[in-house]
Design a protein around this motif. Structure first.
Motif, PDB file in Angstrom:
ATOM      1  N   PHE A 261       0.968  -1.057   0.031  1.00 31.93           N
ATOM      2  CA  PHE A 261       0.065   0.042   0.007  1.00 31.93           C
ATOM      3  C   PHE A 261       0.647   1.443  -0.127  1.00 31.93           C
ATOM      4  N   HIS A 262       0.561   2.190  -1.010  1.00 34.69           N
ATOM      5  CA  HIS A 262       1.096   3.578  -1.037  1.00 34.69           C
ATOM      6  C   HIS A 262       0.103   4.541  -1.483  1.00 34.69           C
ATOM      7  N   LYS A 263      -0.448   5.175  -0.650  1.00 39.76           N
ATOM      8  CA  LYS A 263      -1.655   6.050  -1.142  1.00 39.76           C
ATOM      9  C   LYS A 263      -2.796   5.175  -1.652  1.00 39.76           C
ATOM     10  N   ALA A 264      -2.726   3.890  -2.245  1.00 43.35           N
ATOM     11  CA  ALA A 264      -3.662   3.116  -2.649  1.00 43.35           C
ATOM     12  C   ALA A 264      -3.197   1.622  -2.427  1.00 43.35           C
ATOM     13  N   ILE A 265      -3.826   0.548  -2.535  1.00 44.11           N
ATOM     14  CA  ILE A 265      -3.626  -0.608  -2.649  1.00 44.11           C
ATOM     15  C   ILE A 265      -2.795  -0.884  -3.836  1.00 44.11           C
ATOM     16  N   ILE A 266      -1.456  -1.538  -3.725  1.00 39.38           N
ATOM     17  CA  ILE A 266      -0.888  -1.921  -4.652  1.00 39.38           C
ATOM     18  C   ILE A 266      -0.944  -3.662  -4.847  1.00 39.38           C
ATOM     19  N   ALA A 267      -1.743  -3.876  -5.886  1.00 43.85           N
ATOM     20  CA  ALA A 267      -1.864  -5.312  -6.283  1.00 43.85           C
ATOM     21  C   ALA A 267      -0.892  -5.976  -7.274  1.00 43.85           C
ATOM     22  N   ARG A 268      -0.237  -5.072  -8.150  1.00 46.22           N
ATOM     23  CA  ARG A 268       0.602  -5.378  -9.296  1.00 46.22           C
ATOM     24  C   ARG A 268       1.538  -4.194  -9.557  1.00 46.22           C
ATOM     25  N   VAL A 269       2.532  -4.663 -10.336  1.00 44.02           N
ATOM     26  CA  VAL A 269       3.453  -3.677 -10.709  1.00 44.02           C
ATOM     27  C   VAL A 269       2.678  -2.460 -11.569  1.00 44.02           C
ATOM     28  N   SER A 270       1.987  -3.062 -12.257  1.00 38.88           N
ATOM     29  CA  SER A 270       1.191  -2.234 -13.375  1.00 38.88           C
ATOM     30  C   SER A 270       0.222  -1.350 -13.000  1.00 38.88           C
ATOM     31  N   ASP A 271       0.281  -1.154 -11.751  1.00 38.87           N
ATOM     32  CA  ASP A 271      -0.789  -0.308 -10.754  1.00 38.87           C
ATOM     33  C   ASP A 271      -0.228   0.932 -10.887  1.00 38.87           C
ATOM     34  N   GLN A 272      -0.983   1.965 -10.986  1.00 35.68           N
ATOM     35  CA  GLN A 272      -0.642   3.563 -10.844  1.00 35.68           C
ATOM     36  C   GLN A 272      -0.135   3.826  -9.308  1.00 35.68           C
ATOM     37  N   ALA A 273      -0.493   2.966  -8.488  1.00 32.65           N
ATOM     38  CA  ALA A 273      -0.064   3.030  -7.115  1.00 32.65           C
ATOM     39  C   ALA A 273       1.503   2.779  -6.776  1.00 32.65           C
ATOM     40  N   TRP A 274       1.792   1.614  -7.703  1.00 29.61           N
ATOM     41  CA  TRP A 274       3.130   1.260  -7.769  1.00 29.61           C
ATOM     42  C   TRP A 274       3.909   2.199  -8.610  1.00 29.61           C
ATOM     43  N   ALA A 275       3.347   2.933  -9.554  1.00 31.30           N
ATOM     44  CA  ALA A 275       4.146   3.963 -10.298  1.00 31.30           C
ATOM     45  C   ALA A 275       4.485   4.961  -9.343  1.00 31.30           C
ATOM     46  N   THR A 276       3.346   5.339  -8.825  1.00 33.11           N
ATOM     47  CA  THR A 276       3.445   6.584  -7.751  1.00 33.11           C
ATOM     48  C   THR A 276       4.558   6.366  -6.550  1.00 33.11           C
ATOM     49  N   TYR A 277       4.711   5.160  -6.179  1.00 29.72           N
ATOM     50  CA  TYR A 277       5.166   4.815  -5.101  1.00 29.72           C
ATOM     51  C   TYR A 277       6.876   4.739  -5.671  1.00 29.72           C
ATOM     52  N   VAL A 278       7.010   4.263  -6.779  1.00 28.13           N
ATOM     53  CA  VAL A 278       8.485   4.249  -7.530  1.00 28.13           C
ATOM     54  C   VAL A 278       8.955   5.619  -7.730  1.00 28.13           C
ATOM     55  N   GLN A 279       8.044   6.516  -8.285  1.00 23.03           N
ATOM     56  CA  GLN A 279       8.634   7.747  -8.477  1.00 23.03           C
ATOM     57  C   GLN A 279       8.939   8.541  -7.027  1.00 23.03           C
ATOM     58  N   GLU A 280       8.135   8.416  -6.051  1.00 15.29           N
ATOM     59  CA  GLU A 280       8.555   9.006  -4.907  1.00 15.29           C
ATOM     60  C   GLU A 280       9.755   8.437  -4.077  1.00 15.29           C
ATOM     61  N   LYS A 281       9.963   7.154  -4.036  1.00 15.33           N
ATOM     62  CA  LYS A 281      10.947   6.395  -3.421  1.00 15.33           C
ATOM     63  C   LYS A 281      12.374   6.939  -4.046  1.00 15.33           C
ATOM     64  N   MET A 282      12.306   7.373  -5.498  1.00 14.25           N
ATOM     65  CA  MET A 282      13.580   7.690  -5.898  1.00 14.25           C
ATOM     66  C   MET A 282      13.918   9.016  -6.002  1.00 14.25           C
ATOM     67  N   SER A 283      13.068  10.148  -5.448  1.00 14.96           N
ATOM     68  CA  SER A 283      13.118  11.290  -5.516  1.00 14.96           C
ATOM     69  C   SER A 283      14.655  11.770  -5.058  1.00 14.96           C
TER      70      SER A 283
END
Length: 273
Positions: free
Chosen positions: A128-150
């Motif tokens: 979970f990061h802002k929303a449930i992360i069910a798979r790497v194609s989720d928008q929530a996963w993309a948001t997580y990756v973008q923020e963790k690499m800031s």
């Protein structure tokens, strides 16, 4: 009920299969964890810690070491630029900044960096990061990756700082805060199981839930009551505690008895208020 699935990926820096580390079986029978190379590369820190008579002095030694290693001096803390036209300074990232951000919002950018560190070192991906992360194609996963690499958080070896925090935490628990203990009883308040899917249910009160790869618990059940009307009680392995409220003399989570716990599947007892 959530279907069992592999949590995380195959790589980590602690020498155990990730699926085992993220399982309830590991929590039942934990073994000590070490992030590869951290203590070996920082022998002087642990020599200093061995001279400390109590946790307060050990915390001072740790803070001094971190200041010397990563330039975490007071003048490098966040202050507004002086006067119009003054170029902004690039502040050095600090583990304390991340902990402060986590305290405000575990789904903010600082929370993403902390979850990214857990993924990198323990192999357990967030659920979970802002929303449930069910798979790497989720928008929530993309948001997580973008923020963790800031880049604003990765200009001062921030993962290395967090490695040292974890190893200091483990040293402190084993030698001073909880000597001889394999587990601590901790509490987490929630309102529903949307972010904590049930993997296995024994009865209405006992279940295995899948926690995010980093989660907040409290050592004080009364404090946990303030965060939800369902209280999860868990026996948390000491080896999965990344930070606790009395580790340092001053930090942003001091008032809530908070523990930062590496996630996975946990057996919990649910009490409904």
């Amino acid at each position: 009920m959530a279907q069992p699935r592999s949590i995380g990926h195959s790589t980590n820096l602690v020498g155990l299969p990730t699926d085992l580390l993220a399982s309830a079986a590991y929590n039942d029978h934990p073994v000590p964890l070490r992030i590869s190379g951290v203590r070996e590369m920082n022998r002087s820190l642990f020599e200093m810690l061995s001279q400390a008579p109590d946790l307060a002095d050990a915390g001072i030694a740790f803070a001094s070491y971190m200041m010397a290693m990563f330039g975490l001096d007071p003048e490098q803390q966040e202050v507004p630029p002086e006067g119009r036209g003054t170029p902004p300074r690039r502040w050095r990232s600090s583990f304390l900044r991340l902990i402060k951000g986590w305290g405000f919002d575990s789904n903010g950018p600082e929370g993403a960096v902390l979850k990214g560190w857990v993924e990198s070192r323990f192999g357990i991906c967030p659920t979970f990061h802002k929303a449930i992360i069910a798979r790497v194609s989720d928008q929530a996963w993309a948001t997580y990756v973008q923020e963790k690499m800031s880049s604003r958080f990765h200009n001062n070896a921030i993962y290395t700082q967090l490695d040292l925090v974890y190893e200091f935490c483990q040293w402190a628990l084993a030698g001073m805060a909880a000597p001889g203990a394999t587990h601590l009883t901790l509490y987490r308040g929630i309102n529903d199981f949307d972010e904590h899917p049930i993997v296995e249910r024994a009865d209405k009160r006992h279940a295995v839930v899948r926690l995010n790869n980093l989660a907040s618990f409290s050592c004080d059940r009364g404090i946990a009551d303030c965060f939800g009307d369902i209280i999860l009680t868990a026996q948390v392995p000491v080896s999965k505690i990344a930070f606790f409220n009395t580790l340092l003399a001053s930090h942003p989570l001091k008032g809530e008895g908070e523990y930062l716990v590496i996630g996975g599947d946990y057996r919990v007892t649910a009490t409904y208020l």
